[in-house]
Design a protein around this motif. Structure first.
Motif, short mmCIF file in Angstrom:
data_model
loop_
_atom_site.label_atom_id
_atom_site.label_comp_id
_atom_site.label_asym_id
_atom_site.label_seq_id
_atom_site.Cartn_x
_atom_site.Cartn_y
_atom_site.Cartn_z
N ILE A 64 59.69 59.76 30.09
CA ILE A 64 58.92 58.80 29.19
C ILE A 64 57.54 59.54 28.63
CG2 ILE A 64 58.16 56.52 28.86
CD1 ILE A 64 60.33 55.71 30.87
N HIS A 65 57.44 59.77 27.64
CA HIS A 65 56.12 60.35 27.01
C HIS A 65 55.13 59.33 26.50
CE1 HIS A 65 54.31 64.23 25.37
NE2 HIS A 65 53.42 63.95 26.55
N VAL A 66 53.94 59.15 26.86
CA VAL A 66 53.17 58.14 26.12
C VAL A 66 51.83 58.76 25.66
CG1 VAL A 66 52.02 56.01 26.51
CG2 VAL A 66 54.24 56.21 27.66
N ALA A 67 51.32 58.43 24.53
CA ALA A 67 49.94 58.69 23.79
C ALA A 67 49.33 57.53 23.19
CB ALA A 67 50.30 59.83 22.71
N GLY A 68 47.99 57.67 22.79
CA GLY A 68 47.57 56.48 22.28
C GLY A 68 46.06 56.59 22.78
N THR A 69 45.20 55.79 22.10
CA THR A 69 43.92 55.46 22.18
C THR A 69 43.50 54.91 23.47
OG1 THR A 69 43.15 55.81 20.08
CG2 THR A 69 41.58 55.34 21.34
N LYS A 70 44.00 53.70 23.45
CA LYS A 70 43.73 52.68 24.58
C LYS A 70 45.10 52.08 25.10
CE LYS A 70 42.15 49.74 21.47
NZ LYS A 70 41.98 50.44 20.34
N GLY A 71 44.91 52.01 26.52
CA GLY A 71 45.96 51.28 27.27
C GLY A 71 47.15 52.32 27.58
N LYS A 72 47.01 53.68 27.14
CA LYS A 72 47.92 54.45 28.00
C LYS A 72 48.23 54.63 29.18
CE LYS A 72 46.21 58.66 26.91
NZ LYS A 72 44.67 58.03 26.37
N GLY A 73 47.32 54.62 30.34
CA GLY A 73 47.34 54.63 31.65
C GLY A 73 48.02 53.18 32.15
#
Length: 532
Positions: A64-73
């Protein structure tokens, strides 16, 4: 224990210290700033995976691969917790770490142990050292950590690997993955613009770089410009892209999310979609069914309500004085973008109002006639941010959202981080550089004073101690490098913590509530000091 792990233990590993491994890791940090384009020779990652015999393992990993500016972790932590509670062996790779590098590698919800870390570290490091050349040099710091994560997860035979993108997406080291099971994009905003671009469209394009042909992807509600770019990228790659709504709190059967803050319901909604889709696409459709309208499956609820992540909306009482517990409270949040500053301000404002009644602390608050005794409180800001960020975009938003909720900081403290970008330390590491450049902290102070005074320039006014100031102490001049009307600069974080503790001791009738924000590195440094 997996056979690969046993192979990863040459004799030097058994005799090497943890600090030696961190020194070797630090040698891979080639630049002392984050202001560098990250796409340089991305193809090298495929050379590294060949050297480490990871090609086949990565292609078979259920990722499962997750990117973004806020809230990734937060999204990754929620997702890992859900799937672990569904009975799967999980691997989680996140960044940055706050106290110890091993936080970046979680197996079944726990940081990897030191013994295993050393075994896998030296296996990868030595093999790369022996096989790299002038044309294929040693990988840089984050690339090595991503490769190490793949090695750990392959050798430990995890059922699912959840990967948080470090920076951007398209050129991030985690994007060596070619066939994830599902991808996620968290809330987008302005951050790392010097690398990712100065418009939301450009930033979204970088983040959407993790999309793979035909692989389903989910995102949360986004600004129009960002959403258009995500949809455009998804269309080109035949990616079914869906927008998830924030999780309805009623689906938790009266329980609360494990991570504090209203914004976490956005991340939780995305995590539910990612987890459900992963279950369906890996042959566990029954576990991933979400047809109930009144509540989530029990495993999902347990996962969401027991998830934990340091440094995000975290409340920690300082234990410096067992006689007066609760006199000094730290509210830690790693917000470092304009949008996350607003969220942080709202969270802090609500959290201090719930101070007595809703904090999960380890001590009993004093009682009077069966009621919790009331105390006056004063709010302090402890702040630092990287010099690539614009404090004119961060500090006003934080102050405004706190003020809108009736919270006004008595003083802002500006400090340099104890840790440094070019050296990896452990939980016991101590800073060695006594010559600290405080020019950036003076800049932050000037911005703060100008906001407070409502003007656009000029030097902040220095001030002597005000006898009516409830948090001032007699020894301020010995600790504070520059004291102004609304703020102070300290030459080190330990001095700032000492000043706060002295203030709390000398004013027993006042609870000191300290918001620590602006940098996850600062959060980690504070946690090291107050948890000793």
């Amino acid at each position: 224990m997996a056979q690969e792990e046993a192979e990863a233990k040459p004799s030097r590993v058994m005799s090497s210290s943890y600090e030696e491994a961190l020194d070797a890791l630090s040698s891979l940090i080639t630049k002392r700033t984050r202001c560098d384009k990250t796409g340089d020779r991305f193809d090298l990652l495929f050379d590294y995976t060949k050297i480490l015999d990871l090609d086949n393992a990565i292609s078979h990993m259920k990722i499962i691969h997750v990117a973004g500016t806020k809230g990734k972790g937060s999204t990754c932590v929620f997702t890992e917790s859900i799937l672990r509670n569904c009975g799967f062996r999980t691997g989680l790779f996140t960044s940055p770490h706050l106290i110890d590098i091993r936080e970046r590698f979680r197996l079944d919800g726990l940081d990897i142990c030191e013994e295993k870390f050393l075994a896998y570290f030296w296996w990868c490091y030595d093999r790369l050292k022996e096989n790299t050349t002038d044309d294929v040099p040693m990988p840089t710091y984050f690339r090595f950590l991503a490769l190490l994560a793949f090695k750990i997860f392959a050798a430990e035979q995890v059922d699912v690997a959840i990967l948080e993108v470090g920076l951007g997406g398209i050129f991030d080291a985690t994007n060596v993955v070619q066939k994830p099971v599902v991808c996620g994009i968290t809330s987008l905003g302005y951050d790392h613009m010097e690398i990712l671009g100065y418009t939301l469209g450009e930033i979204a394009g970088e983040k959407a770089g993790i999309f793979k042909y035909g692989i389903p992807a989910f995102t949360v509600p986004q600004p129009d410009e960002a959403m258009r770019k995500l949809e455009e990228r998804a269309s080109k790659l035949d990616v079914p892209l869906k927008v998830t709504a924030p999780l309805d709190s009623r689906l938790l059967n009266g329980k609360k999310l494990g991570l504090e803050g209203e914004h976490q319901y956005i991340n939780a909604g995305l995590a539910v979609a990612l987890s459900s889709t992963w279950l369906q696409r890996t042959g566990h459709a029954k576990l991933g069914e979400l047809q109930q309208t009144t509540s989530l499956p029990e495993q999902f609820i347990k996962g969401l309500t027991t998830a934990s992540l340091q440094g995000r909306a975290q409340i920690v009482p300082d234990q410096f004085d067992s006689q007066s517990p609760g006199n000094l409270m730290f509210y830690l949040d790693g917000a470092h973008s304009p949008e996350s500053m607003e969220i942080c301000g709202r969270w802090f404002s609500l959290a201090i109002k719930d101070d007595y009644h809703h904090q999960a602390t380890d001590f009993q608050l004093p009682m009077t006639n069966g009621q919790i005794s009331e105390k006056n409180s004063t709010q302090i800001l402890l702040f630092n941010c990287m010099s690539v960020r614009d404090p004119q975009l961060l500090l006003p938003r934080l102050m405004k959202h706190c003020a809108n909720n009736g919270v006004h900081f008595k003083k802002a403290l500006f400090v340099p981080n104890a840790s440094v970008y070019f050296k990896v330390g452990s939980a016991t590491s101590q800073p060695t550089d006594t010559q600290v450049d405080l020019s950036w902290q003076f800049t932050l102070q000037r911005v703060w004073e100008n906001i407070m005074q409502g003007n656009k320039g000029g030097e902040p006014k220095s001030t002597d101690s005000d006898p009516d100031e409830v948090i001032e102490t007699k020894s301020d001049s010995e600790m504070i490098t520059r004291n102004c009307e609304h703020s102070a600069v300290f030459s080190s974080l330990p001095l700032a913590i000492k000043w706060l503790r002295d203030s709390a001791r000398q004013n027993n009738s006042v609870r000191v509530q300290v918001l620590v924000t602006g940098s996850l590195h600062l959060i980690g440094d504070v946690l090291k000091l107050i948890k000793k």
